[in-house]
Structure formats: structure tokens, C-alpha cells
Write an enzyme that holds these catalytic residues in place. Structure first.
Site, short mmCIF file in Angstrom:
data_model
loop_
_atom_site.label_atom_id
_atom_site.label_comp_id
_atom_site.label_asym_id
_atom_site.label_seq_id
_atom_site.Cartn_x
_atom_site.Cartn_y
_atom_site.Cartn_z
N HIS A 1 -2.60 6.36 16.25
CA HIS A 1 -1.17 6.00 16.30
C HIS A 1 -0.46 6.51 17.55
CE1 HIS A 1 -2.74 5.93 12.26
NE2 HIS A 1 -1.75 5.16 11.86
N GLU B 1 -4.91 -1.22 2.57
CA GLU B 1 -4.76 -2.41 3.43
C GLU B 1 -4.35 -3.64 2.62
OE1 GLU B 1 -4.44 -1.99 6.47
OE2 GLU B 1 -5.21 0.04 6.42
O1 X8Z Z 1 -3.11 4.48 9.53
C1 X8Z Z 1 -3.11 4.37 8.31
C2 X8Z Z 1 -3.45 3.05 7.70
C3 X8Z Z 1 -3.00 1.99 8.65
S1 X8Z Z 1 -2.67 0.46 7.92
C4 X8Z Z 1 -4.93 2.99 7.44
N1 X8Z Z 1 -2.84 5.44 7.54
C5 X8Z Z 1 -2.49 6.71 8.12
C6 X8Z Z 1 -3.64 7.31 8.90
O2 X8Z Z 1 -4.78 6.92 8.68
O3 X8Z Z 1 -3.40 8.20 9.71
C7 X8Z Z 1 -2.79 5.45 6.08
C8 X8Z Z 1 -2.34 6.82 5.71
C9 X8Z Z 1 -2.14 7.60 6.96
ZN ZN Z 2 -0.98 0.94 6.54
#
Ligand code: X8Z
Ligand code: ZN
Length: 599
Positions: free
Chosen positions: A495, A365
Site C-alpha cells: 500500500h 475479496e
Molecule cells: O490489503 C488488504 C486487502 C486488499 S483488498 C487484501 N488488506 C490489508 C493488508 O493486507 O494489509 C486486508 C486487511 C489488511
Molecule cells: Zn480489500
């Protein structure tokens, strides 16, 4: 003839120069006026979003209302007929404009396509549906054995528990949230597609992909290439994990595919907690620290390579720790970083607990935060304050997370004793279970699912079937028991709901990360990429800042080429894990491989 030629040429040059200047001045005055209003509306909308992600109170509609009002105001402006027409008109003679102006005008049109006034009802409905989905996702009350639990608690079970029934209960509990998100996801698909179709994009997936200057087929080809290159190594890891986990859980018959609840992550995207490297058990040290130490220590790492102190407002306004169980509100449990006003107001939203996962995430972050701070400068206009592309933004902090877990760094920090003997292959295995295992999830399951969803209009009664078909094909994972269409396991992933059609960003970010790391180790530190210590090295910081400084004002391919000497390539990642590949082949000798060699 000759005689006249000169004055005419001069006249022509002069007049075209004058017309250039006029066009540029005209474009600039539009861009400036647009930017002023954009910043105001963007900031107001960010504030509303921030509130609705950090304080979710059941039944309270204040946040939702504010998100709606500010979101609509932002959409009305950015998608207005007038702004679209003016930007288009100015771009008709783009050879008269500066490169920076063309980039900003394109950005204006790109933002407009997500909010066209011509379909303002669709846009309004989408804003509403997006907020409702986020509130449902993060307001959800996860239950385990009849008790409310946090996602941190579920993660802890999946990390440490060896009783398979208990693991399955925790895993299943983590998926319950998807059920209530399924119809919302279908509405969002329709609304997102319809919005961008109004300005000529095929679907929402192709809209998001176009941010890279690629079309869907090109992005899929790129991502499949990466997936294919890492497949042999993943196949070894998959085989190894099946046998080792069967041993660990005392299961006689080694399964052909990995049951999802055997793995230490809700989506099987990171298996690194499977391995504990003797002498490098940072968790045992980290758990003795206060949660705040995790964040201040990550900030200290950035500072040591020449980044500035985080502004006081970061510490004051961020939401860094879990909401207390009795808080009366819930918050988004997934980590994120925010550039609230595209200026000095930077914040992070996390639920930090003192363990190695959050240590890595805090580094991740802060990568976003320092990227924001670095491209907030006089040379980068607010509209271009973004990463070279979205994957770069994800790569920076992940790179620091990787660096902060290597042995020389840990020794230097006193997180492990100096001179500790460790098994290098085990350390490499642990890293591969994080970075390599992630590729079939990100470049395979997630990306293919979202492509089917948006570009393929996947019918709602096939969501779960498709999700598990992809998980099996790419990750070699199967659910512990039948998952019918009452579930929507894809929607348990943040996501899918609130960062749609962008997950290939992360796959690409890992590839970029290894390219950057390889360059830093070999060309700047002159250290083995597997054993580096970035701490205190200003040249490393200078290198990263040089990439960060221009934001999106430079072409992303060029940024990579100029800074590392090569185009996007998985080679450094493959080289890094070369020795592990050999070792795994020996371990897996005589074992049955169940994943096809090629996808
Ligand atoms: O979503 C993220 C970050 C967001 S800023 C924490 N990542 C992906 C996940 O958690 O699925 C980082 C790596 C993969
Ligand atoms: Zn990120």
C-alpha cells in the site's frame, strides 16, 4: 397587499421551480455526457492496469506503454479545465440541484484534483512513476538461501519455522525489495503532492482523507482515539507474546520489544498464526483441498445468504492462483478486487493457496466483488458506485472472513467435527492476534508514516529511522538487526507504493466490522457474537445488501446510524474481547510490561 401576495408567490414558486428544473436538466446533461466518456476511459485504463498487474515480464514494455497511454487519456479528460469549470459552475447554485447531482459533481471535482490539466506534465510523470514502482515491487525476485522464492513461501517460513536464524533470513529476504523502491517513493511523494496541490489540497494525505469529509487533523484524532481505546488490550497481548514466544524459541531473556522476525507476518500486522486452537485447526483440513475450493467455498457462503452467483466472466477473467514458478512472468502477489467497467465486469487478483490465510482473504475479496455487484443498479449512477466510504468496502469481506472462522460456522460446513470441544479463550486469543494486533499497525505505524511522508515531507534519509521509531512506539516491535537507510522497510508494504495514504481505511474497517457483526449477532441471529453461524441466513444478507445497495449515494455516518443505531464506535470490538482482557491479565501477572499504557 394581500391580494397580490398570492399571484406573486405563485409566480415566484413557479419561476424558481422552472429555474430548478432548468438547472437540473443542465447539470444532468453534463453529468450524463461526462459519465459516458468517463466509463470508456476508466474501462480502458482498468484493462491496462489489470494486464500490468497480472503479467509482469522483465524487459517487456508493452504493459507500461498501455498503462501510460490509457492513464493519460483518463487524466486528460477527468482533469480537463472544461470539466472542472463546468462542475464548479453548476455547484455554485447547488441548492437548485438534486442531492445525487451534487454528489456526482463533487466526485467529478475530487477525481479532477488527482489529475489537473494545469499540471499535466506532473500527472504524466506520476503515472509513469507509479507503474514503474508497481513493476519493481511485484517483479522483484525474492531470494532465500540463494534460491528464488515466492512471498507465499516466505510467509510459510514465518508461520511455521522455529529456528530463529532461519526466520531472520526469511524476514530479511522479504525486506530486500524495499531498497530499490526508496527513490521511487520519494519521487512519488513529490508528484502526488504536486498534483493535488494544483487544485488547492495541502498534500496528498489530506486529499485522500478528504474523501471521508474530514480534514487531516480530524482523521488523525479519530484514528488515535481508536488506537488509544484498544491500547490496554494490545499492551496485554504484547506482553503475553513476548513471554510466550521467548518460551517457544527457547530464548532465556524475554526481550523488551518484540523482534520483528519472531512474528508470523512480514509486517507484524497479524499474529494469529502464533496460536493453534485445539479442535479448530482448520489449516489441517484446508490444506487437503484444492486451491480452487477456497474461492468456490467463499462464493458459496455469500450465495447462502442470498447473494447471486458470480458471473461466468468472474471465473474466466480473474487471476486467482499464483503464477507457476516457470511461467516466465510474475504477478502482483497481493490480493485485490476490481470493478473493471463500473458495470458487470468484476474480477479478483489473488495467489490463493489452500490455507487459512487465503481462506480469510478470499472471503475478503469477495466482499468487494459483491459490494460492486450490489451497487451496480439503476438507482446508483456509475460515478457513485463506490462504498459508503472506503472503509465500508474493506469491512464487508473482512466481516465475512471473521464469520467464516467461528466455530458454529465451521461445524456447519463440516470443516471441524460437530460437537468438537474447544477452548473459547484460545479461540478469542487467536482472533485478537488478528483483529486487535492490526490496529497499532494500521492506525499507528502505517498512517503516521504516510502522514509524515506526505504532509510532513519526511526527508528520504530518515525513512527507515522513522518507520522503526513508529513500529516501536505503536506496535512495540524492533528489527532483528540495525536497519540503516540503505533499506526502505516501509516500501516492502504494497500500500505504501500503490494505495498511498489510505491505510487508515483498514483500521476503520475493523471497527465498522465489529459494529456490523455485533448487530447481526444480537439483532438478527440472536446468537452470541463470539459463536455465530451466518450460513444460509437470508436476513443477514438482506442487512448487508441494504448497506451495500446505495453505494456512495448516501452519507456514510447516516448509513451506520440507520443500520446499527450508533455512530462509529469501538465499543463492540472492545466488548467482544472483554473476557480475553481478564484472562490475559491473569496470564501476565508478575510479568514485566514494557509498553507505556497510553500512546
Ligand atoms: O490489503 C488488504 C486487502 C486488499 S483488498 C487484501 N488488506 C490489508 C493488508 O493486507 O494489509 C486486508 C486487511 C489488511
Ligand atoms: Zn480489500
Amino acid at each position: 397587499m394581500k391580494k397580490r401576495c398570492f399571484p406573486v408567490l405563485i409566480l415566484l414558486l413557479f419561476s424558481s421551480c422552472a429555474s430548478n428544473e432548468r438547472k437540473q436538466a443542465e447539470a444532468q446533461s453534463f453529468i450524463d455526457a461526462y459519465t459516458t466518456e468517463y466509463l470508456e476511459l476508466y474501462t480502458a485504463s482498468s484493462e491496462a492496469q489489470w494486464a500490468s498487474n497480472t503479467k509482469i515480464v522483465e524487459g517487456d514494455t508493452t504493459n507500461a506503454h498501455l498503462v501510460q497511454v490509457t492513464g493519460e487519456a483518463f487524466a486528460n479528460f477527468t482533469g480537463s479545465k472544461e470539466n472542472i469549470e463546468r462542475a464548479r459552475k453548476l455547484l455554485e447554485t447547488k441548492s437548485d440541484l438534486t442531492g445525487l447531482q451534487v454528489k456526482q459533481l463533487n466526485k467529478i471535482l475530487y477525481t479532477a484534483a488527482n489529475n489537473p490539466a494545469t499540471v499535466s506534465d506532473v500527472v504524466k510523470a506520476r503515472i509513469k512513476a507509479e507503474n514503474a514502482q508497481t513493476e519493481k515491487l511485484f517483479g522483484f525476485d525474492f531470494q532465500l538461501n540463494g534460491k528464488s522464492v515466492s512471498t507465499n513461501e516466505i510467509d510459510a517460513v514465518l508461520k511455521d519455522e522455529t529456528d530463529l536464524a532461519k526466520r531472520q533470513a526469511a524476514w530479511e529476504s522479504s525486506k530486500e525489495v524495499g531498497k530499490g523502491l526508496k527513490t521511487g517513493l520519494t519521487s512519488l511523494r513529490e508528484l502526488r503532492n504536486k498534483t493535488v496541490q494544483a487544485l488547492g489540497y495541502k498534500d496528498f494525505f489530506s486529499y485522500q482523507v478528504s474523501d471521508y469529509g474530514l480534514n487531516t487533523d480530524e482523521m488523525m484524532a479519530l484514528i488515535q482515539k481508536i488506537n488509544g481505546e484498544l491500547r490496554p488490550l494490545y499492551r496485554e497481548l504484547h506482553t503475553y507474546a513476548r513471554y510466550e514466544l521467548a518460551k517457544k524459541y527457547h530464548v532465556q531473556e524475554v526481550p523488551e520489544y518484540l523482534p520483528a522476525h519472531w512474528l508470523p507476518n512480514r509486517w507484524a500486522q497479524d499474529w494469529s498464526a502464533m496460536v493453534s486452537v485445539r479442535g479448530m485447526n482448520t489449516d489441517s483440513v484446508l490444506k487437503t483441498k484444492p486451491a480452487a475450493w477456497i474461492v468456490t467455498d467463499a462464493a458459496d457462503f455469500y450465495k447462502s445468504i442470498g447473494y447471486p452467483e458470480l458471473p461466468a466472466s468472474f471465473w474466466k477473467k480473474s487471476s486467482l492462483y499464483p503464477a507457476p514458478a516457470n511461467a516466465g512472468y510474475k504477478k502482483n502477489n497481493h490480493a485485490s478486487a476490481w470493478h473493471m467497467d463500473l458495470d458487470k465486469d468484476v474480477r479478483s487478483l489473488m495467489s490463493v493457496e489452500p490455507n487459512s490465510e487465503w481462506y480469510e482473504t478470499a472471503n475478503h475479496e469477495l466482499g468487494h466483488i459483491f459490494y460492486y455487484m450490489t451497487y451496480t443498479n439503476k438507482d446508483v449512477p456509475p460515478l457513485l458506485r463506490e462504498g459508503a466510504n472506503r472503509a465500508y468496502h474493506e469491512a464487508m469481506g473482512s466481516l465475512m472472513g471473521l464469520a467464516a472462522a467461528q466455530k458454529p460456522f465451521l461445524e456447519n460446513k463440516g470443516l471441524i467435527a460437530k460437537g468438537t470441544r474447544t477452548d473459547e479463550i484460545q479461540a478469542l486469543l487467536k482472533e485478537a492476534l488478528n483483529y486487535v494486533v492490526f490496529i497499532p499497525f494500521s492506525a499507528g505505524t502505517m498512517t503516521e508514516f504516510e502522514k509524515e511522508l506526505y504532509a510532513g515531507n519526511l526527508p528520504q534519509d530518515q525513512y527507515n529511522r522513522k518507520w522503526w521509531e513508529l513500529a516501536k512506539k505503536y506496535q512495540g516491535i524492533v528489527p532483528p538487526a540495525d536497519r540503516g537507510e540503505i533499506y526502505c522497510d516501509a516500501a516492502s508494504k504494497t500500500h505504501i507504493n500503490d494505495d498511498a495514504a489510505q491505510y487508515y481505511d483498514y483500521a476503520l474497517s475493523y471497527v465498522i466490522l465489529f459494529q456490523l457483526h455485533d448487530h447481526i449477532a444480537k439483532e438478527i441471529l440472536h446468537q452470541d457474537p463470539k459463536a455465530t453461524n451466518y450460513y444460509g441466513n437470508k436476513a443477514v444478507g438482506d442487512f448487508l445488501r441494504k448497506i451495500m445497495y446505495p453505494g456512495a449515494s448516501k452519507d456514510w455516518n447516516m448509513v451506520l446510524k440507520e443500520n446499527t443505531g450508533s455512530e462509529l464506535t469501538a465499543k463492540p470490538m472492545l466488548d467482544y474481547f472483554e473476557p480475553l482482557m481478564k484472562w490475559l491479565k491473569v496470564q501476565n501477572k508478575g510479568r514485566k510490561y514494557t509498553l507505556p499504557e497510553t500512546i
